[in-house]
Design an enzyme around this catalytic site. Structure first.
Site, mmCIF file in Angstrom:
data_model
loop_
_atom_site.group_PDB
_atom_site.id
_atom_site.type_symbol
_atom_site.label_atom_id
_atom_site.label_comp_id
_atom_site.label_asym_id
_atom_site.label_seq_id
_atom_site.Cartn_x
_atom_site.Cartn_y
_atom_site.Cartn_z
ATOM 1 N N GLY A 33 9.976 11.094 15.289
ATOM 2 C CA GLY A 33 9.208 11.430 14.089
ATOM 3 C C GLY A 33 9.927 12.452 13.246
ATOM 4 O O GLY A 33 11.119 12.713 13.442
ATOM 5 N N ASN A 34 9.221 13.024 12.285
ATOM 6 C CA ASN A 34 9.804 14.072 11.448
ATOM 7 C C ASN A 34 8.714 15.037 11.015
ATOM 8 O O ASN A 34 7.543 14.847 11.305
ATOM 9 C CB ASN A 34 10.535 13.462 10.250
ATOM 10 C CG ASN A 34 9.601 12.694 9.339
ATOM 11 O OD1 ASN A 34 8.740 13.271 8.684
ATOM 12 N ND2 ASN A 34 9.752 11.375 9.321
ATOM 13 N N ALA A 35 9.123 16.086 10.326
ATOM 14 C CA ALA A 35 8.235 17.230 10.069
ATOM 15 C C ALA A 35 7.411 17.100 8.791
ATOM 16 O O ALA A 35 6.769 18.054 8.369
ATOM 17 C CB ALA A 35 9.061 18.516 10.009
ATOM 18 N N SER A 36 7.390 15.930 8.160
ATOM 19 C CA SER A 36 6.611 15.799 6.927
ATOM 20 C C SER A 36 5.121 15.983 7.198
ATOM 21 O O SER A 36 4.566 15.378 8.103
ATOM 22 C CB SER A 36 6.847 14.414 6.314
ATOM 23 O OG SER A 36 5.986 14.236 5.215
ATOM 24 N N ALA A 106 8.442 10.638 4.118
ATOM 25 C CA ALA A 106 9.686 10.884 4.844
ATOM 26 C C ALA A 106 9.905 9.679 5.756
ATOM 27 O O ALA A 106 9.226 9.524 6.773
ATOM 28 C CB ALA A 106 9.589 12.172 5.647
#
Ligand code: CTP
Ligand code: CA
Length: 244
Positions: A33-36, A106
Site C-alpha cells: 500500500g501507500n501513505a495516501s 496514489a
C-alpha cells in the site's frame, strides 16, 4: 458567516475524482500500500459538489469520509481503479462522459506478479524469506490521455494529474514537476512537495499548478479545500462553454 455562496461554475458538469491509495495483494490478508489519506481527493470532490458538479468519486483506500452527494465507486487495486476511472470518464449508457478527470489517487506503480491464493507461511525449518516479484501497473492517467486521443473519451475532457515530488540531485521539486507535466500529456499537473511530513495526511498543502500551455500558479500553504478550489478554477478555464 459573511462568505459569499460558492460560484456554481461547475453546474451541469460531470467530473471524476480518483482518491486514496491503492492496495496490491500479496496474499489474502497482506498487500503493498501507500501513505495516501485521500484528504486531497475528498476535498476536490466536496468542492466540485459545492460548485454544482455531478461527481463520480472513484475511491481506493482512504482515512476520511466520502463527501456526501458524490457517486462513490469503491476500488482497491490499481487495475480496478483504472477500469472504474475509464468507464466513468467515457460514460456508459445514459451516463454522460466526464468534463474533467482529476487523478488525485496514489496509484501503485507495481503489483506482486503472482499473489498467493493462500496465506504465506514462514518456514519452520530455516530462516529464509520470500522474494516478491513485481510487475508494472498500467498508468491510468496516460491511459486517459491515450483514450482521449483515440476518441474513447471526449476530446473536450480536461485531464488533471497530481505529482508528489521530492527534490533530489537531478533537480528541484518544480523541475521534476515540469518534466513530468510534459511526459504525462495531461492538461494540468498539480505538483506538491512530499517528504519531511509534508502533504501526506496533513490538512494543509503547498502546490504549483502547471498547465500544458506553460502556465504556472503557486497555491498555499493552504487547506486542501483551497487547493481544490484552485484546481477547479484552472479546470473551469479549460472546459469549453456549454452549448446554448
Ligand atoms: N498515476 C496513474 N497511474 C499510475 C501511477 C500514477 O494514473 N499507475 C497518476 C497519479 O494518480 C497522478 C499522476 O499519475 O495523478 C502522477 O503520479 P506519480 O506517481 O507522481 O507519477 P509517475 O508517472 O508514477 O512517476 P514516478 O515514477 O515519479 O512515480
Ligand atoms: Ca508513481
Amino acid at each position: 458567516d459573511d462568505r459569499a455562496a460558492p460560484a456554481r461554475d461547475l453546474a451541469g458538469r460531470h467530473v471524476v475524482v480518483s482518491s486514496g491509495g491503492t492496495r496490491e495483494p500479496l496474499d489474502p490478508v497482506r498487500f503493498l500500500g501507500n501513505a495516501s489519506s485521500g484528504r486531497q481527493g475528498a476535498a476536490l470532490a466536496a468542492r466540485a459538489l459545492a460548485r454544482g458538479a455531478r461527481v463520480t468519486y472513484v475511491r481506493a483506500h482512504t482515512e476520511v469520509p466520502d463527501p456526501a452527494g458524490a457517486h462513490v465507486v469503491p476500488v482497491s487495486t490499481a487495475l480496478q481503479l483504472r477500469d472504474a476511472v475509464l468507464t466513468a470518464a467515457a460514460g456508459q449508457g445514459a451516463q454522460t462522459g466526464a468534463d474533467a478527470v482529476v487523478m488525485a489517487a496514489a496509484v501503485a506503480d507495481f503489483r506482486p506478479a503472482a499473489p498467493s491464493e493462500t496465506k504465506i507461511k514462514k518456514s519452520e525449518a530455516d530462516e529464509s524469506a520470500p522474494v516478491v516479484e513485481l510487475v508494472r501497473n498500467p498508468d491510468v492517467l496516460a491511459g486517459l490521455v491515450e483514450a482521449r486521443r483515440e476518441g474513447r473519451v471526449a476530446s473536450t475532457t480536461v485531464l488533471v494529474g497530481f505529482a508528489a515530488e521530492t527534490g533530489d540531485a537531478t533537480g528541484s521539486v518544480l523541475e521534476h514537476g515540469r518534466l513530468k507535466a510534459v511526459r504525462k500529456g495531461a492538461d494540468l499537473l498539480v505538483v506538491n512537495e512530499v517528504g519531511g511530513g509534508r502533504a501526506f495526511g496533513t490538512a494543509d498543502n503547498t502546490v504549483v499548478i502547471i498547465g500544458a500551455d506553460g502556465t504556472e500558479r503557486a497555491v498555499g500553504p493552504a487547506p486542501k479545500e483551497s487547493i481544490a478550489d484552485a484546481v477547479w478554477d484552472a479546470v473551469v478555464m479549460r472546459v469549453p462553454a456549454e452549448n446554448p
